[in-house]
Design a protein around this motif. Structure first.
Motif, PDB file in Angstrom:
ATOM      1  N   PHE A  14       0.824  -1.204   0.000  1.00 25.57           N
ATOM      2  CA  PHE A  14       0.000   0.000   0.000  1.00 25.57           C
ATOM      3  C   PHE A  14       0.862   1.259   0.000  1.00 25.57           C
ATOM      4  O   PHE A  14       0.609   2.199  -0.766  1.00 25.57           O
ATOM      5  CB  PHE A  14      -0.931  -0.023   1.217  1.00 25.57           C
ATOM      6  CG  PHE A  14      -1.932   1.080   1.216  1.00 25.57           C
ATOM      7  CD1 PHE A  14      -2.997   1.063   0.344  1.00 25.57           C
ATOM      8  CD2 PHE A  14      -1.809   2.148   2.090  1.00 25.57           C
ATOM      9  CE1 PHE A  14      -3.930   2.081   0.335  1.00 25.57           C
ATOM     10  CE2 PHE A  14      -2.726   3.166   2.086  1.00 25.57           C
ATOM     11  CZ  PHE A  14      -3.787   3.139   1.216  1.00 25.57           C
ATOM     12  N   ILE A  15       1.911   1.280   0.820  1.00 27.71           N
ATOM     13  CA  ILE A  15       2.781   2.451   0.881  1.00 27.71           C
ATOM     14  C   ILE A  15       3.547   2.639  -0.421  1.00 27.71           C
ATOM     15  O   ILE A  15       3.713   3.768  -0.896  1.00 27.71           O
ATOM     16  CB  ILE A  15       3.737   2.336   2.086  1.00 27.71           C
ATOM     17  CG1 ILE A  15       2.942   2.509   3.378  1.00 27.71           C
ATOM     18  CG2 ILE A  15       4.862   3.353   2.010  1.00 27.71           C
ATOM     19  CD1 ILE A  15       3.721   2.228   4.633  1.00 27.71           C
ATOM     20  N   SER A  16       3.995   1.552  -1.028  1.00 31.05           N
ATOM     21  CA  SER A  16       4.680   1.677  -2.314  1.00 31.05           C
ATOM     22  C   SER A  16       3.718   2.140  -3.408  1.00 31.05           C
ATOM     23  O   SER A  16       4.126   2.852  -4.336  1.00 31.05           O
ATOM     24  CB  SER A  16       5.357   0.373  -2.696  1.00 31.05           C
ATOM     25  OG  SER A  16       4.413  -0.662  -2.800  1.00 31.05           O
ATOM     26  N   GLY A  17       2.452   1.771  -3.292  1.00 31.13           N
ATOM     27  CA  GLY A  17       1.451   2.280  -4.234  1.00 31.13           C
ATOM     28  C   GLY A  17       1.248   3.772  -4.089  1.00 31.13           C
ATOM     29  O   GLY A  17       1.138   4.503  -5.078  1.00 31.13           O
ATOM     30  N   ILE A  18       1.231   4.250  -2.854  1.00 30.73           N
ATOM     31  CA  ILE A  18       1.099   5.694  -2.617  1.00 30.73           C
ATOM     32  C   ILE A  18       2.329   6.429  -3.145  1.00 30.73           C
ATOM     33  O   ILE A  18       2.205   7.480  -3.787  1.00 30.73           O
ATOM     34  CB  ILE A  18       0.883   5.974  -1.118  1.00 30.73           C
ATOM     35  CG1 ILE A  18      -0.496   5.491  -0.699  1.00 30.73           C
ATOM     36  CG2 ILE A  18       1.038   7.459  -0.809  1.00 30.73           C
ATOM     37  CD1 ILE A  18      -0.751   5.572   0.791  1.00 30.73           C
ATOM     38  N   ALA A  19       3.515   5.869  -2.882  1.00 28.85           N
ATOM     39  CA  ALA A  19       4.745   6.503  -3.369  1.00 28.85           C
ATOM     40  C   ALA A  19       4.768   6.538  -4.896  1.00 28.85           C
ATOM     41  O   ALA A  19       5.185   7.541  -5.487  1.00 28.85           O
ATOM     42  CB  ALA A  19       5.955   5.766  -2.834  1.00 28.85           C
ATOM     43  N   ILE A  27       0.872   3.431 -13.438  1.00 30.14           N
ATOM     44  CA  ILE A  27       0.716   2.006 -13.736  1.00 30.14           C
ATOM     45  C   ILE A  27       1.233   1.169 -12.581  1.00 30.14           C
ATOM     46  O   ILE A  27       0.578   0.223 -12.132  1.00 30.14           O
ATOM     47  CB  ILE A  27       1.439   1.650 -15.058  1.00 30.14           C
ATOM     48  CG1 ILE A  27       0.747   2.350 -16.226  1.00 30.14           C
ATOM     49  CG2 ILE A  27       1.460   0.145 -15.276  1.00 30.14           C
ATOM     50  CD1 ILE A  27       1.463   2.219 -17.538  1.00 30.14           C
ATOM     51  N   PHE A  28       2.420   1.520 -12.063  1.00 32.01           N
ATOM     52  CA  PHE A  28       2.977   0.768 -10.936  1.00 32.01           C
ATOM     53  C   PHE A  28       2.125   0.929  -9.685  1.00 32.01           C
ATOM     54  O   PHE A  28       1.937  -0.023  -8.937  1.00 32.01           O
ATOM     55  CB  PHE A  28       4.413   1.206 -10.649  1.00 32.01           C
ATOM     56  CG  PHE A  28       5.379   0.803 -11.714  1.00 32.01           C
ATOM     57  CD1 PHE A  28       5.503  -0.522 -12.093  1.00 32.01           C
ATOM     58  CD2 PHE A  28       6.168   1.752 -12.356  1.00 32.01           C
ATOM     59  CE1 PHE A  28       6.392  -0.901 -13.084  1.00 32.01           C
ATOM     60  CE2 PHE A  28       7.051   1.376 -13.337  1.00 32.01           C
ATOM     61  CZ  PHE A  28       7.168   0.057 -13.708  1.00 32.01           C
ATOM     62  N   SER A  29       1.615   2.137  -9.456  1.00 31.54           N
ATOM     63  CA  SER A  29       0.794   2.330  -8.264  1.00 31.54           C
ATOM     64  C   SER A  29      -0.503   1.529  -8.363  1.00 31.54           C
ATOM     65  O   SER A  29      -0.950   0.956  -7.361  1.00 31.54           O
ATOM     66  CB  SER A  29       0.496   3.816  -8.048  1.00 31.54           C
ATOM     67  OG  SER A  29      -0.322   4.325  -9.075  1.00 31.54           O
ATOM     68  N   ASN A  30      -1.088   1.441  -9.542  1.00 33.21           N
ATOM     69  CA  ASN A  30      -2.298   0.631  -9.707  1.00 33.21           C
ATOM     70  C   ASN A  30      -2.018  -0.845  -9.484  1.00 33.21           C
ATOM     71  O   ASN A  30      -2.839  -1.557  -8.893  1.00 33.21           O
ATOM     72  CB  ASN A  30      -2.889   0.833 -11.102  1.00 33.21           C
ATOM     73  CG  ASN A  30      -3.602   2.152 -11.214  1.00 33.21           C
ATOM     74  OD1 ASN A  30      -4.104   2.677 -10.233  1.00 33.21           O
ATOM     75  ND2 ASN A  30      -3.642   2.697 -12.409  1.00 33.21           N
ATOM     76  N   ALA A  34      -3.797  -2.909  -6.512  1.00 37.65           N
ATOM     77  CA  ALA A  34      -4.585  -4.091  -6.871  1.00 37.65           C
ATOM     78  C   ALA A  34      -4.050  -5.341  -6.184  1.00 37.65           C
ATOM     79  O   ALA A  34      -4.829  -6.164  -5.691  1.00 37.65           O
ATOM     80  CB  ALA A  34      -4.580  -4.283  -8.387  1.00 37.65           C
ATOM     81  N   SER A  35      -2.733  -5.485  -6.134  1.00 37.13           N
ATOM     82  CA  SER A  35      -2.177  -6.667  -5.474  1.00 37.13           C
ATOM     83  C   SER A  35      -2.455  -6.645  -3.976  1.00 37.13           C
ATOM     84  O   SER A  35      -2.723  -7.693  -3.383  1.00 37.13           O
ATOM     85  CB  SER A  35      -0.686  -6.784  -5.753  1.00 37.13           C
ATOM     86  OG  SER A  35       0.004  -5.661  -5.248  1.00 37.13           O
ATOM     87  N   ALA A  36      -2.419  -5.489  -3.348  1.00 39.56           N
ATOM     88  CA  ALA A  36      -2.750  -5.403  -1.923  1.00 39.56           C
ATOM     89  C   ALA A  36      -4.217  -5.762  -1.694  1.00 39.56           C
ATOM     90  O   ALA A  36      -4.547  -6.482  -0.742  1.00 39.56           O
ATOM     91  CB  ALA A  36      -2.461  -4.010  -1.391  1.00 39.56           C
TER      92      ALA A  36
END
Length: 51
Positions: A14-19, A27-30, A34-36
């Motif tokens: 989740f934190i890496s998605g926010i970053a 694309i990476f944040s999505n 999604a994986s979380a």
């Protein structure tokens, strides 16, 4: 996997998605969001069916 390890993995995703979202890599944040979400739902459904 213990609850602490699972919570740490979900939190890191989740934190890496926010970053990724803040830095503009949508694309990476999505993918991370999604994986979380999938990972969390897997364990919630497993706990609900096993009691």
């Amino acid at each position: 996997m213990s609850n602490v390890k699972r919570d740490i993995i979900i939190g890191l995703m989740f934190i890496s998605g926010i970053a990724g979202f803040i830095s503009g890599e949508f694309i990476f944040s999505n993918v991370f969001f999604a994986s979380a979400a999938i990972y969390t739902n897997m364990f919630l459904n497993r706990r609900a069916t096993n009691g």
